[in-house]
Scaffold this active site. Structure first.
Site, PDB file in Angstrom:
ATOM      1  N   LEU A 167      39.488   4.590 -15.175  1.00  0.00           N
ATOM      2  CA  LEU A 167      38.700   3.572 -14.488  1.00  0.00           C
ATOM      3  C   LEU A 167      37.352   4.211 -14.226  1.00  0.00           C
ATOM      4  O   LEU A 167      37.259   5.431 -13.990  1.00  0.00           O
ATOM      5  CB  LEU A 167      39.352   3.194 -13.153  1.00  0.00           C
ATOM      6  CG  LEU A 167      40.655   2.389 -13.211  1.00  0.00           C
ATOM      7  CD1 LEU A 167      41.106   2.021 -11.806  1.00  0.00           C
ATOM      8  CD2 LEU A 167      40.495   1.125 -14.052  1.00  0.00           C
ATOM      9  N   ASP A 168      36.294   3.401 -14.251  1.00  0.00           N
ATOM     10  CA  ASP A 168      34.957   3.935 -13.972  1.00  0.00           C
ATOM     11  C   ASP A 168      34.904   4.493 -12.546  1.00  0.00           C
ATOM     12  O   ASP A 168      35.718   4.130 -11.696  1.00  0.00           O
ATOM     13  CB  ASP A 168      33.903   2.827 -14.103  1.00  0.00           C
ATOM     14  CG  ASP A 168      33.815   2.303 -15.531  1.00  0.00           C
ATOM     15  OD1 ASP A 168      34.231   3.026 -16.450  1.00  0.00           O
ATOM     16  OD2 ASP A 168      33.352   1.157 -15.695  1.00  0.00           O
ATOM     17  N   LYS A 169      33.893   5.339 -12.312  1.00  0.00           N
ATOM     18  CA  LYS A 169      33.766   5.995 -11.006  1.00  0.00           C
ATOM     19  C   LYS A 169      33.792   4.980  -9.847  1.00  0.00           C
ATOM     20  O   LYS A 169      34.391   5.214  -8.811  1.00  0.00           O
ATOM     21  CB  LYS A 169      32.449   6.793 -11.001  1.00  0.00           C
ATOM     22  CG  LYS A 169      32.234   7.625  -9.783  1.00  0.00           C
ATOM     23  CD  LYS A 169      31.048   8.568 -10.010  1.00  0.00           C
ATOM     24  CE  LYS A 169      30.713   9.340  -8.760  1.00  0.00           C
ATOM     25  NZ  LYS A 169      29.555  10.233  -8.960  1.00  0.00           N
TER      26      LYS A 169
END
Ligand code: URA
Length: 240
Positions: free
Chosen positions: A105-107
């Site tokens: 998952l993105d930051k």
């Protein structure tokens, strides 16, 4: 998921005789996956069962599978090179050698991340061939029109040649511009790129399920717990 009688699992990993085991079970001295086992004909998965007799480990799990409710600002990697990772934030009781997030998952995306040390399992659920569903709650800065919604359902083709497979999309709240989106692949920044294709910016992104397994509502942001064998099975299930 494999299933084997608990007495058979113990017999293959220890020198207990059948009679010793029967007596130990009768006395409540056999524990499998945290539960006292009185009936040794009960079954468990030999790959992930954790078994103790008289408090001594007979068989410890080969692999660990953890559900994390990822908070904002943490990266999906096992080595963050200075940045905090999803593995760093696990409680010590869950930390093991070789853990990594199965999928990224993105930051600044939150929600369900599966963390494991089972490379084959991760490979299987991430493989585009297996079409494991991922469900997201997406908050955007603009509502999509009907044409955009139908393109989500048919599959989106970007001008750079990227093709996104058909996804399902449902408006959850018109006022907050919240959608539920289910995709069956996990391309780089996929949800953001899908919305941005129609001029909408993703403001918040939260993953609520992988396959048929929903993020445990009891897990606060940043909390994690191990998955049971049944829950694990739900990740690769296709049907509801
Ligand atoms: N799609 C994105 O754009 N970001 C994520 O983190 C997951 C899916």
């Amino acid at each position: 998921m494999k299933q084997e009688r608990i007495d058979k699992i113990i017999a293959t990993c220890s020198s207990y005789s059948r009679n010793e085991l029967k007596k130990a079970a009768k006395d409540g001295r056999v524990v499998c996956n945290g539960e006292t086992v009185y009936d040794l004909s009960k079954k468990a998965d030999p790959d992930i069962a954790e078994i103790y007799v008289d408090g001594n480990p007979i068989k410890v799990k080969k692999y660990t599978y953890i559900m994390l409710n990822k908070p904002l600002g943490v990266i999906s990697a096992s080595d963050g090179r200075g940045e905090k990772t999803v593995v760093d934030i696990l409680p010590d009781s869950l930390k093991r050698e070789g853990l990594f997030p199965a999928g990224r998952l993105d930051k600044y995306t939150t929600g369900f991340v599966l963390i494991t040390n089972d490379g084959d399992f991760a490979h299987n659920i991430l493989s585009p061939r297996h079409h494991v569903k991922k469900t997201y709650i997406v908050t955007t800065d603009a509502l999509l029109d009907d044409k955009a919604l139908s393109e989500f359902e048919k599959g989106i083709s970007l001008s750079d040649g990227t093709l996104f497979k058909p996804a399902s999309i449902r408006l959850l709240d018109r006022n907050t511009r919240e959608y539920e989106v289910i995709i069956v692949e996990g391309k780089y920044h996929q949800i953001k790129r899908m919305f941005s294709h129609f001029g909408a910016k993703v403001i918040k992104l939260h993953r609520t399920a992988m396959g048929n397994l929903t993020l445990d509502h009891e897990l606060a942001s940043g909390e994690a717990r191990e998955l049971s064998a049944d829950e694990l099975l739900k990740i690769s299930q296709k049907d509801d």
